[in-house]
Design a protein around this motif. Structure first.
Motif, PDB file in Angstrom:
ATOM      1  N   HIS A 150       9.910  10.255 -15.123  1.00 28.82           N
ATOM      2  CA  HIS A 150       9.723   8.853 -14.787  1.00 28.82           C
ATOM      3  C   HIS A 150       9.707   8.630 -13.270  1.00 28.82           C
ATOM      4  O   HIS A 150       8.927   7.816 -12.768  1.00 28.82           O
ATOM      5  N   VAL A 151      10.542   9.339 -12.552  1.00 29.80           N
ATOM      6  CA  VAL A 151      10.540   9.231 -11.085  1.00 29.80           C
ATOM      7  C   VAL A 151       9.210   9.714 -10.526  1.00 29.80           C
ATOM      8  O   VAL A 151       8.603   9.065  -9.655  1.00 29.80           O
ATOM      9  N   TRP A 152       8.719  10.835 -11.036  1.00 29.45           N
ATOM     10  CA  TRP A 152       7.426  11.367 -10.581  1.00 29.45           C
ATOM     11  C   TRP A 152       6.296  10.394 -10.906  1.00 29.45           C
ATOM     12  O   TRP A 152       5.423  10.128 -10.070  1.00 29.45           O
ATOM     13  N   ALA A 153       6.305   9.830 -12.112  1.00 27.44           N
ATOM     14  CA  ALA A 153       5.258   8.880 -12.510  1.00 27.44           C
ATOM     15  C   ALA A 153       5.323   7.631 -11.637  1.00 27.44           C
ATOM     16  O   ALA A 153       4.277   7.102 -11.227  1.00 27.44           O
ATOM     17  N   GLY A 154       6.527   7.150 -11.347  1.00 31.37           N
ATOM     18  CA  GLY A 154       6.660   5.989 -10.469  1.00 31.37           C
ATOM     19  C   GLY A 154       6.135   6.273  -9.077  1.00 31.37           C
ATOM     20  O   GLY A 154       5.477   5.422  -8.458  1.00 31.37           O
ATOM     21  N   PHE A 155       6.406   7.464  -8.573  1.00 25.45           N
ATOM     22  CA  PHE A 155       5.895   7.850  -7.258  1.00 25.45           C
ATOM     23  C   PHE A 155       4.368   7.902  -7.266  1.00 25.45           C
ATOM     24  O   PHE A 155       3.714   7.438  -6.323  1.00 25.45           O
ATOM     25  N   MET A 156       3.792   8.443  -8.324  1.00 26.21           N
ATOM     26  CA  MET A 156       2.336   8.524  -8.407  1.00 26.21           C
ATOM     27  C   MET A 156       1.713   7.130  -8.492  1.00 26.21           C
ATOM     28  O   MET A 156       0.674   6.872  -7.871  1.00 26.21           O
ATOM     29  N   ILE A 157       2.338   6.222  -9.223  1.00 29.73           N
ATOM     30  CA  ILE A 157       1.838   4.845  -9.289  1.00 29.73           C
ATOM     31  C   ILE A 157       1.895   4.217  -7.901  1.00 29.73           C
ATOM     32  O   ILE A 157       0.954   3.539  -7.467  1.00 29.73           O
ATOM     33  N   LEU A 158       2.992   4.450  -7.183  1.00 31.29           N
ATOM     34  CA  LEU A 158       3.126   3.929  -5.825  1.00 31.29           C
ATOM     35  C   LEU A 158       2.048   4.495  -4.912  1.00 31.29           C
ATOM     36  O   LEU A 158       1.421   3.758  -4.139  1.00 31.29           O
ATOM     37  N   VAL A 159       1.780   5.777  -5.003  1.00 34.84           N
ATOM     38  CA  VAL A 159       0.763   6.411  -4.155  1.00 34.84           C
ATOM     39  C   VAL A 159      -0.614   5.815  -4.435  1.00 34.84           C
ATOM     40  O   VAL A 159      -1.358   5.466  -3.506  1.00 34.84           O
ATOM     41  N   PHE A 160      -0.963   5.660  -5.712  1.00 34.71           N
ATOM     42  CA  PHE A 160      -2.285   5.115  -6.030  1.00 34.71           C
ATOM     43  C   PHE A 160      -2.379   3.644  -5.695  1.00 34.71           C
ATOM     44  O   PHE A 160      -3.445   3.143  -5.300  1.00 34.71           O
ATOM     45  N   THR A 161      -1.275   2.888  -5.834  1.00 33.56           N
ATOM     46  CA  THR A 161      -1.282   1.483  -5.468  1.00 33.56           C
ATOM     47  C   THR A 161      -1.476   1.313  -3.959  1.00 33.56           C
ATOM     48  O   THR A 161      -2.255   0.466  -3.511  1.00 33.56           O
ATOM     49  N   LEU A 162      -0.765   2.111  -3.183  1.00 38.47           N
ATOM     50  CA  LEU A 162      -0.930   2.040  -1.729  1.00 38.47           C
ATOM     51  C   LEU A 162      -2.291   2.580  -1.288  1.00 38.47           C
ATOM     52  O   LEU A 162      -2.813   2.164  -0.259  1.00 38.47           O
ATOM     53  N   GLY A 163      -2.864   3.480  -2.058  1.00 37.70           N
ATOM     54  CA  GLY A 163      -4.172   4.032  -1.715  1.00 37.70           C
ATOM     55  C   GLY A 163      -5.297   3.047  -1.908  1.00 37.70           C
ATOM     56  O   GLY A 163      -6.362   3.173  -1.281  1.00 37.70           O
ATOM     57  N   LYS A 164      -5.110   2.074  -2.771  1.00 41.24           N
ATOM     58  CA  LYS A 164      -6.146   1.053  -2.994  1.00 41.24           C
ATOM     59  C   LYS A 164      -6.292   0.112  -1.800  1.00 41.24           C
ATOM     60  O   LYS A 164      -7.337  -0.486  -1.605  1.00 41.24           O
ATOM     61  N   ARG A 165      -5.241  -0.045  -1.017  1.00 39.22           N
ATOM     62  CA  ARG A 165      -5.253  -0.995   0.094  1.00 39.22           C
ATOM     63  C   ARG A 165      -6.139  -0.559   1.214  1.00 39.22           C
ATOM     64  O   ARG A 165      -6.385   0.419   1.637  1.00 39.22           O
TER      65      ARG A 165
END
Length: 66
Positions: A51-66
């Motif tokens: 879950h920590v890894w998945a949350g980090f990946m969601i954060l990375v892709f969310t910040l990458g969209k900006r």
């Protein structure tokens, strides 16, 4: 050259079923409980880490969209 290992298997090979069982039933139950507890701890750690890894990946892709 001479080989020190004999070519034949001796007739005195012990059976796998002839081993004596040491310990009692309470030791077996205690061992099973400790193994089950260790397995549950590992499962919780693996689930939390996933879950920590998945949350980090969601954060990375969310910040990458900006």
């Amino acid at each position: 050259m001479t080989d020190s290992v004999p070519d034949t298997v001796p007739d005195t090979v012990p059976d796998a079923g002839s081993a004596t069982v040491t310990g009692s039933a309470t030791d077996a139950r205690s061992d099973e409980r400790s193994r089950r507890r260790a397995m549950m701890i590992r499962a919780v750690i693996y689930i939390a880490a996933t879950h920590v890894w998945a949350g980090f990946m969601i954060l990375v892709f969310t910040l990458g969209k900006r």
